[in-house]
Design an enzyme around this catalytic site. Structure first.
Site, PDB file in Angstrom:
ATOM      1  N   ARG A  49     -13.812  59.808 117.082  1.00 52.95           N
ATOM      2  CA  ARG A  49     -14.364  58.965 117.621  1.00 52.95           C
ATOM      3  C   ARG A  49     -14.358  59.494 119.495  1.00 52.95           C
ATOM      4  O   ARG A  49     -13.090  59.924 119.508  1.00 52.95           O
ATOM      5  CB  ARG A  49     -13.958  57.545 117.734  1.00 52.95           C
ATOM      6  N   GLU A  53     -13.260  55.216 128.266  1.00 56.30           N
ATOM      7  CA  GLU A  53     -12.311  54.452 128.544  1.00 56.30           C
ATOM      8  C   GLU A  53     -12.954  53.188 128.998  1.00 56.30           C
ATOM      9  O   GLU A  53     -13.928  53.173 129.352  1.00 56.30           O
ATOM     10  CB  GLU A  53     -11.443  54.879 129.776  1.00 56.30           C
ATOM     11  N   CYS A  54     -12.313  51.835 128.638  1.00 62.47           N
ATOM     12  CA  CYS A  54     -12.709  50.628 129.026  1.00 62.47           C
ATOM     13  C   CYS A  54     -11.838  49.962 129.243  1.00 62.47           C
ATOM     14  O   CYS A  54     -11.134  49.052 128.136  1.00 62.47           O
ATOM     15  CB  CYS A  54     -13.668  49.937 127.964  1.00 62.47           C
ATOM     16  N   CYS A  67     -16.005  47.296 122.791  1.00 69.73           N
ATOM     17  CA  CYS A  67     -14.985  48.762 123.139  1.00 69.73           C
ATOM     18  C   CYS A  67     -13.624  48.657 122.561  1.00 69.73           C
ATOM     19  O   CYS A  67     -13.423  49.251 121.665  1.00 69.73           O
ATOM     20  CB  CYS A  67     -15.154  48.892 124.640  1.00 69.73           C
ATOM     21  N   GLY A  93     -16.902  52.510 132.143  1.00 68.91           N
ATOM     22  CA  GLY A  93     -18.080  51.673 132.637  1.00 68.91           C
ATOM     23  C   GLY A  93     -19.353  52.780 132.310  1.00 68.91           C
ATOM     24  O   GLY A  93     -20.169  52.607 133.202  1.00 68.91           O
ATOM     25  N   ASP A 126     -26.624  55.457 131.608  1.00 69.84           N
ATOM     26  CA  ASP A 126     -25.472  56.008 131.177  1.00 69.84           C
ATOM     27  C   ASP A 126     -25.056  57.341 131.793  1.00 69.84           C
ATOM     28  O   ASP A 126     -26.148  58.053 131.780  1.00 69.84           O
ATOM     29  CB  ASP A 126     -25.659  56.198 129.489  1.00 69.84           C
ATOM     30  N   ARG A 128     -22.304  59.326 131.450  1.00 66.27           N
ATOM     31  CA  ARG A 128     -21.014  60.005 130.647  1.00 66.27           C
ATOM     32  C   ARG A 128     -21.758  61.479 130.393  1.00 66.27           C
ATOM     33  O   ARG A 128     -22.840  61.598 130.140  1.00 66.27           O
ATOM     34  CB  ARG A 128     -20.608  59.158 129.511  1.00 66.27           C
ATOM     35  N   THR A 149     -19.615  56.113 115.614  1.00 63.79           N
ATOM     36  CA  THR A 149     -20.453  55.783 116.650  1.00 63.79           C
ATOM     37  C   THR A 149     -21.707  55.030 116.025  1.00 63.79           C
ATOM     38  O   THR A 149     -22.044  55.266 115.086  1.00 63.79           O
ATOM     39  CB  THR A 149     -20.843  56.924 117.569  1.00 63.79           C
TER      40      THR A 149
END
Length: 195
Positions: A49, A53-54, A67, A93, A126, A128, A149
């Site tokens: 996975r 970070e959350c 999350c 985030g 997004d 990321r 996912t």
């Protein structure tokens, strides 16, 4: 290489004892972690996975997202199998950072959905990236992954970086009355595969 391995230690958890590998991105100063179990070097189809970070969901038990539920489920699945990797990536985030995430939550409190909130703050839905994941998996010797996912865009992003994704395992957990709209938005606007 975007990240450098710094140290490895044991990390006992309620699910089992993992090896915790610390990595640093010298350019940004961000620190990322891989939690692994079992032999990974030279292995294919490694249960994995990529978990961004959350803080709110992972550590503060927020029910606004899924999350924290996904983090726990992924660690449980890896422990049950006795082999796998969870890469904990410091991009809070969906890449906008904690304070901006709180601002986005404020906009959501006023009726915006999660995508609209990010966009009103001047971000993409997004932000990321996953270059660090490639370096981390290469360091661990993982040849290919089976990705936990619901996000096909994540599969494509990893594939585009040269990571072989053998398959995708859905990880649908944590649905509740506080995150119904959030999950529906992830399905309708971010293409997440959710029932």
């Amino acid at each position: 290489m975007s990240v450098t391995h710094v140290a490895t230690s044991k990390l006992p958890t309620p699910f089992g004892t993992f090896d915790m590998h610390g990595f640093v991105d010298p350019a940004s100063g961000k620190e990322h972690v891989a939690l692994t179990m079992g032999t990974l070097a030279g292995q294919t189809d490694v249960l994995s996975r990529m978990h961004s970070e959350c803080l709110t969901g992972d550590a503060l038990f927020s029910m606004r997202c899924d999350c924290g539920f996904q983090l726990n489920e992924a660690l449980k699945r890896i422990a049950d199998k006795g082999q796998g990797a969870l890469l904990y990536l410091r991009q809070e985030g969906r890449g906008i950072g904690l304070i901006n995430k709180i601002k986005a939550y404020h906009l959501q409190d006023q009726g915006a959905d999660t995508v609209e909130a990010n966009e009103r703050l001047g971000f993409n839905a997004d932000e990321r990236t996953y270059e660090m994941a490639k370096d981390m998996l290469d360091h661990l010797g993982v040849l290919s992954v089976r990705l936990m996912t619901n996000n096909p865009r994540k599969v494509k992003a990893l594939t585009d970086l040269g990571i072989t994704v053998e398959g995708r395992d859905p990880i649908q957990v944590g649905k509740n009355s506080h995150n119904n709209v959030y999950l529906a938005t992830k399905a309708s606007k971010l293409d997440h595969m959710l029932d």
